[in-house]
Scaffold this motif. Structure first.
Motif, mmCIF file in Angstrom:
data_model
loop_
_atom_site.group_PDB
_atom_site.id
_atom_site.type_symbol
_atom_site.label_atom_id
_atom_site.label_comp_id
_atom_site.label_asym_id
_atom_site.label_seq_id
_atom_site.Cartn_x
_atom_site.Cartn_y
_atom_site.Cartn_z
ATOM 1 N N VAL A 135 79.216 61.401 -4.068
ATOM 2 C CA VAL A 135 80.143 60.595 -4.877
ATOM 3 C C VAL A 135 80.677 61.458 -6.033
ATOM 4 C CG1 VAL A 135 78.983 58.454 -4.261
ATOM 5 C CG2 VAL A 135 78.327 59.646 -6.362
ATOM 6 N N GLN A 136 81.793 60.992 -6.583
ATOM 7 C CA GLN A 136 82.474 61.734 -7.661
ATOM 8 C C GLN A 136 82.063 61.214 -9.039
ATOM 9 O OE1 GLN A 136 84.234 64.165 -6.253
ATOM 10 N NE2 GLN A 136 83.667 63.198 -4.310
ATOM 11 N N VAL A 137 81.739 59.929 -9.096
ATOM 12 C CA VAL A 137 81.450 59.294 -10.387
ATOM 13 C C VAL A 137 80.292 58.320 -10.212
ATOM 14 C CG1 VAL A 137 83.784 59.499 -11.393
ATOM 15 C CG2 VAL A 137 83.238 57.551 -9.902
ATOM 16 N N GLY A 138 79.596 58.050 -11.296
ATOM 17 C CA GLY A 138 78.577 57.010 -11.294
ATOM 18 C C GLY A 138 77.237 57.466 -10.759
ATOM 19 N N ARG A 139 76.320 56.508 -10.658
ATOM 20 C CA ARG A 139 74.932 56.794 -10.332
ATOM 21 C C ARG A 139 74.566 56.527 -8.894
ATOM 22 N NH1 ARG A 139 70.535 54.194 -14.426
ATOM 23 N NH2 ARG A 139 69.363 54.120 -12.477
ATOM 24 N N ALA A 140 75.466 55.875 -8.135
ATOM 25 C CA ALA A 140 75.066 55.400 -6.813
ATOM 26 C C ALA A 140 75.357 56.421 -5.719
ATOM 27 C CB ALA A 140 75.724 54.060 -6.516
ATOM 28 N N GLY A 141 74.844 57.615 -5.908
ATOM 29 C CA GLY A 141 75.007 58.619 -4.868
ATOM 30 C C GLY A 141 74.865 60.005 -5.460
ATOM 31 N N TYR B 25 74.197 49.282 -9.487
ATOM 32 C CA TYR B 25 75.053 50.448 -9.711
ATOM 33 C C TYR B 25 75.951 50.672 -8.503
ATOM 34 C CZ TYR B 25 71.701 51.236 -13.417
ATOM 35 O OH TYR B 25 70.914 51.067 -14.531
ATOM 36 N N PHE B 26 77.224 50.919 -8.754
ATOM 37 C CA PHE B 26 78.199 51.120 -7.680
ATOM 38 C C PHE B 26 78.989 52.402 -7.909
ATOM 39 C CE2 PHE B 26 77.429 46.631 -8.159
ATOM 40 C CZ PHE B 26 77.262 46.197 -6.868
ATOM 41 N N SER B 27 79.144 53.196 -6.842
ATOM 42 C CA SER B 27 80.040 54.357 -6.863
ATOM 43 C C SER B 27 80.878 54.274 -5.597
ATOM 44 C CB SER B 27 79.251 55.672 -6.833
ATOM 45 O OG SER B 27 78.484 55.848 -8.005
ATOM 46 N N GLU B 29 85.068 54.670 -3.490
ATOM 47 C CA GLU B 29 86.432 55.164 -3.328
ATOM 48 C C GLU B 29 87.334 53.955 -3.138
ATOM 49 O OE1 GLU B 29 87.109 58.556 -3.345
ATOM 50 O OE2 GLU B 29 84.960 58.702 -3.852
ATOM 51 N N GLU B 210 83.665 54.126 -14.877
ATOM 52 C CA GLU B 210 84.100 55.511 -14.789
ATOM 53 C C GLU B 210 85.159 55.616 -13.699
ATOM 54 O OE1 GLU B 210 81.734 59.809 -14.454
ATOM 55 O OE2 GLU B 210 80.594 57.951 -14.353
ATOM 56 N N GLY B 212 87.429 58.338 -11.533
ATOM 57 C CA GLY B 212 87.792 59.710 -11.217
ATOM 58 C C GLY B 212 89.286 59.859 -11.410
ATOM 59 N N SER B 246 88.430 57.452 -7.279
ATOM 60 C CA SER B 246 86.991 57.176 -7.294
ATOM 61 C C SER B 246 86.687 56.291 -8.498
ATOM 62 C CB SER B 246 86.201 58.486 -7.426
ATOM 63 O OG SER B 246 86.446 59.313 -6.320
ATOM 64 N N TYR B 247 85.674 55.449 -8.341
ATOM 65 C CA TYR B 247 85.372 54.485 -9.397
ATOM 66 C C TYR B 247 83.880 54.191 -9.387
ATOM 67 C CZ TYR B 247 85.359 50.011 -11.929
ATOM 68 O OH TYR B 247 85.101 49.000 -12.817
ATOM 69 N N ALA B 248 83.311 53.994 -10.568
ATOM 70 C CA ALA B 248 81.901 53.584 -10.671
ATOM 71 C C ALA B 248 81.758 52.542 -11.767
ATOM 72 C CB ALA B 248 81.023 54.787 -10.985
ATOM 73 N N LEU B 251 76.953 46.725 -12.814
ATOM 74 C CA LEU B 251 77.159 45.285 -12.960
ATOM 75 C C LEU B 251 75.874 44.689 -13.525
ATOM 76 C CD1 LEU B 251 78.860 42.760 -12.531
ATOM 77 C CD2 LEU B 251 78.250 42.852 -10.114
ATOM 78 N N TRP C 191 72.613 33.862 -13.470
ATOM 79 C CA TRP C 191 73.458 35.044 -13.680
ATOM 80 C C TRP C 191 73.721 35.283 -15.165
ATOM 81 C CZ3 TRP C 191 74.472 39.443 -11.914
ATOM 82 C CH2 TRP C 191 75.686 40.103 -12.073
#
Lengths: 258, 258, 258, 258
Positions: A135-141, B25-27, B29, B210, B212, B246-248, B251, C191
């Motif tokens: 992945v390019q950004v974030g923590r999930a990869g 956590y999500f990363s 495209e 975040e 990209g 790319s996006y992270a 939540l 939530w």
């Protein structure tokens, strides 16, 4: 008026062929672990024309996630049909002194690359294949960088068959077994009693081979072969380095050996 | 001794919960197309507490391919459970003057994110989602660069429902509707006769957003909604720019509105 | 003007709801094995309002392949959305002296029944479920008759979790645990920080229960629970009879207990 | 020492072959609609050795849900690998005066029957196939009886391609096109430049054909062929009776024609 087409289904114009004619273009992400098998076991998977070569027992467990297209590139317009994932085992070998790789087993998660495999002699079966993506950004990869950790798994008919994990450490050269030609037995069963199967030894002709930056690190590989003792005979006796890299090639045709 | 867990299944230790507790956590495209709907149609999808805001009819069609994990990151060790793809529609709106986005429809191809969506009030359904991935080498895919062409599709119960295509032209800022908070109605049906459904208006709290590099270009979007006239009312009256990036995000929780 | 619908997605007319409102009609084929668990383990899966009842440790492993529809029957016109398969575990228990069954775990292979499960409090997760079907002609399947052999399997995220096999011997009465009411904890996570999850003890109200001819014979059941020790605690300490039968019911609503 | 096996993958003992050797046993449920195509269109799908026969333009749309096994029956122990569903088109034709059926298109939802199809010359592709099943009890499905209503659908790469519906009215004889031999072109692409594809005209040899009670009634059939004009040329010009029945056969080998 004749029925025509590169493959079944044949049709009046040939437009129904489920396979497009080569060349086929591939771009993908590879997660791979070098390992060693019992050389005697590897030898039993080679046809008589091939030899084990200078490094008997060299093997690799290769996961890849691909995009592909034909000459027109039209497949990329519909990603429901232009992506697949794959797991294969490679064994080092040689033909007349030329280093090659033998693929005794391969699994893919889409039918079109499965059929295309049989055209080449690549023994593709259907499996459920999953890989971590960088992945390019974030923590999930993972990042494609030191410390990046990649995992991958294969299941066949809802049984786990293979798992690899790689933790990247440093830039490296492309791994040997991913850089040599593949040599396959094209084998298509006979159907009419008394006839013989189609059987040919061929090397795959590829061009436009391109490696992205290659990262190497530690590797892990487990093979859980269920009841198939032939597959089990290729379980690792030693596990070596792991790799992650982007890779592309154009698959053009076969070349007869012997 | 009590049964425990964040979600069903409850169990003695809580280890069986099919959902891990947030943060998640999500990363990923994203391939996204701005478009415009009939403002009156958009208004019919807003609960009374929300207004259309300063740009009535602003909408987006958003495809994304995600990796996710919980606090421990353990999910990334098993990619058979840590990837999913998604399509959603966003409508511009506001709450008390704060710009937000309303998600009237969303589809994912894995059950865990579907259930997690319902916890948040995000109306996720199950669909088959496919996206082109950017590639680093070779011809079988776009580069994240001018001229890169991305496609994506959604099918529901084997019917095509949505298709987008984007051709990148130039770097850009993040698109507005992907950068504002999402506002959902948490809604969980009652089961005992005479009781009322759970129903709350909440905004999603995210952190660590975040982006990209964002690329913008031309966009195309088709909605083929079958027999559902409510979904059909959100078909494009005009299609705007397309984006890939790319996006992270992380939540965290919900915030009650009203 | 309000958004409406039985479930998410809410929409102007309610037509977009992913779940239809009950009653829900089910017709299916069941392959089931009675077994026994450690009674102390079973007790740990019961909320305080329930007791183990007169036969502590009674349990069953139940595979089923279903068709379903709502009041209109419209779902049957599109079989891509009206079939699913299921595996669940049942534990004998009682509430105020009334014999009931507790379902600590369930898996289905479609998202709509999964969500519907959560509405009822049935702890459905997503899994890959396969059953042998009885056949009318030929050799490729069992008859619903003495000697008929049925198999079934569950995998979760590409790991095998459960397998049963049944060889029919003789006609029988319906098995006890498939003939008593199910008692569930409806549990839906909170939530917004500081709020409590929805949590209710309910029994399922069904009508129109119909058994086809029930056949009984020998049973086998393996549970391969991977890393979840709570699930592992329900592994068989003894395996009893196996059954195959057709079954139908109409699921109407819940009834609060306690 | 030679690599061996009925099909790829070849292995030391032959145990890894993804296809078992014939005979293959099939038991299934068929939902089928007779229809008529433009006879000139049908003729364009026949190789020169075949003629349209006494009823030019006779065609059928056939959905089936199968169980299968090899001589040992071992596949039935693991239903994750012994079931598949199929859609195919049949065209009436004759060879040297013998009535036969030509299958210009077929789709299955599992890879093993797909490959087995190519061995026979049956042009199987991968598709998503769903059928209503007859039920024994309850409201969620048809009875194999007057008034029973069956539906089925095919999607390919997430596009709907075919839909049939049948409402049963009365007992009937087996439909003609399901009772005559199939005639296929075995066609396997060449891979080495300058070589020719394998190409043979063969009839399938089956034995142990068994029909359960056949019911006939009204039929409906829609073909939505997307961009493939060859497939589109076989759209119905008239739709005839519908049928539902159980069917079994043993597929043994091929017989060369011409």
């Amino acid at each position: 008026m004749t029925l025509t087409g590169y493959s079944l289904p044949l049709s009046p114009s040939g437009s129904s062929s489920s396979l497009t004619s080569p060349p086929w273009y591939f771009s993908g992400e590879v997660v791979m672990v070098d390992y060693r098998v019992d050389p005697a076991a590897a030898a039993r998977f080679l046809p008589p024309e091939l030899e084990l070569g200078p490094d008997p027992g060299a093997a690799a467990a290769v996961f890849a996630e691909w995009q592909w297209c034909s000459e027109s590139g039209a497949e990329l317009e519909d990603p429901a049909g232009s992506r697949f994932s794959e797991f294969l085992i490679l064994l080092g070998c040689s033909f007349g002194g030329e280093p090659m790789a033998r693929c005794p087993y391969a699994w893919v998660d889409q039918a079109v690359p499965l059929m295309r495999g049989w055209v080449q002699g690549m023994p593709k079966q259907f499996g459920s294949v999953h890989l971590t993506r960088p992945v390019q950004v974030g923590r999930a990869g993972p990042r494609m960088a030191a410390g990046g950790r990649f995992s991958a798994s294969l299941a066949v008919r809802d049984h786990r068959v293979a798992e690899v994990a790689v933790t990247l450490a440093e830039p490296a050269e492309p791994p040997h077994l991913h850089a040599v030609p593949l040599v396959h037995n094209r084998h298509f069963p006979a159907w009419v009693p008394g006839e013989k199967p189609l059987h040919q030894l061929v090397a795959s002709e590829v061009r436009d081979v391109e490696f992205g930056p290659v990262w190497r690190g530690s590797g892990a590989f487990r093979l859980l072969p269920g009841a198939d003792e032939d597959l089990a005979s290729l379980a690792p006796v030693e596990v070596g380095a792991g790799y992650a890299f982007s890779y592309a090639e154009t698959l053009v045709s076969g070349r007869r050996l012997g």
